[in-house]
Design a protein around this motif. Structure first.
Motif: not given
Length: 202
Positions: A125-150
């Motif tokens: 009935d409704l779509v909600i999109v949680v939006d963040a900039s690519a820079g924010t996404q990359l920071d969270r993935l590397t800093r909080l989840r421990g992923m490599s940047e690649e």
């Protein structure tokens, strides 16, 4: 019942938003969690994954080695499509079962990471999109989840573009903000969902 599709790019903070919606009283149907359930040891889903990708995707205890499988499919769109063709129908069936058990006045939130990629917006009935900039996404993935940047960039690239996600949104929650600001935004969205649910049930 109000059926809400919730999506967002990896690292955008969709899980935090879904948690806040549950605190308000939403019934959450989490496609990622269900996707893990349908490939647990002994399931037809896991057997199909092993048939498609080989025994090398199994851990020593017979469970799915998700990091190993991820490194294979996120580097190859064709292999990702094979995996999706196995898992998505199983997730859809289980999601429908959970939704059918919800009450008529419920706000049912489907947490669907690949909603835009698979053109699933018409199901809700409704779509909600949680939006963040690519820079924010990359920071969270590397800093909080421990992923490599690649690895982080590969997973981001495997998903729909930010523009494609925003194109299917009825509501956008900007999550380039601290948690207290995010909570305020989710509070306002929840009030709107409750109003829509009451209108839909009349």
């Amino acid at each position: 019942m109000l059926k809400v599709g919730l999506t967002g790019g990896i690292g955008a903070g969709k899980s935090e938003v879904s948690k806040l919606l549950v605190e308000h009283g939403a019934l959450l149907i989490d496609a990622d969690r269900i996707a893990r359930e349908v490939v647990e040891p002994g399931t037809p889903g896991l057997a199909a994954v092993v048939e498609a990708f080989g025994g090398g995707v199994l851990a020593a205890d017979g469970s799915l080695d998700r990091p190993r499988l991820g490194s294979i499919v996120f580097a190859d769109p064709d292999k990702l499509a094979v995996l999706n063709a196995i898992v998505h129908p199983l997730v859809g069936t289980r999601s429908a079962e959970l939704e059918a058990a919800a009450g008529p006045d419920s706000v049912v939130v489907h947490d669907v990471p690949l909603l835009a990629e698979n053109a699933l917006a018409p199901l809700y009935d409704l779509v909600i999109v949680v939006d963040a900039s690519a820079g924010t996404q990359l920071d969270r993935l590397t800093r909080l989840r421990g992923m490599s940047e690649e690895d982080a960039r590969a997973r981001m690239a495997a998903q729909a573009t930010r523009e494609k996600r925003l194109a299917v949104a009825d509501v956008v929650i900007d999550n380039d903000v601290p948690l207290d600001r995010l909570r305020e935004r989710v509070d306002a969205v929840w009030d709107d969902l409750v109003r829509r649910s009451r209108t839909a049930s009349r």
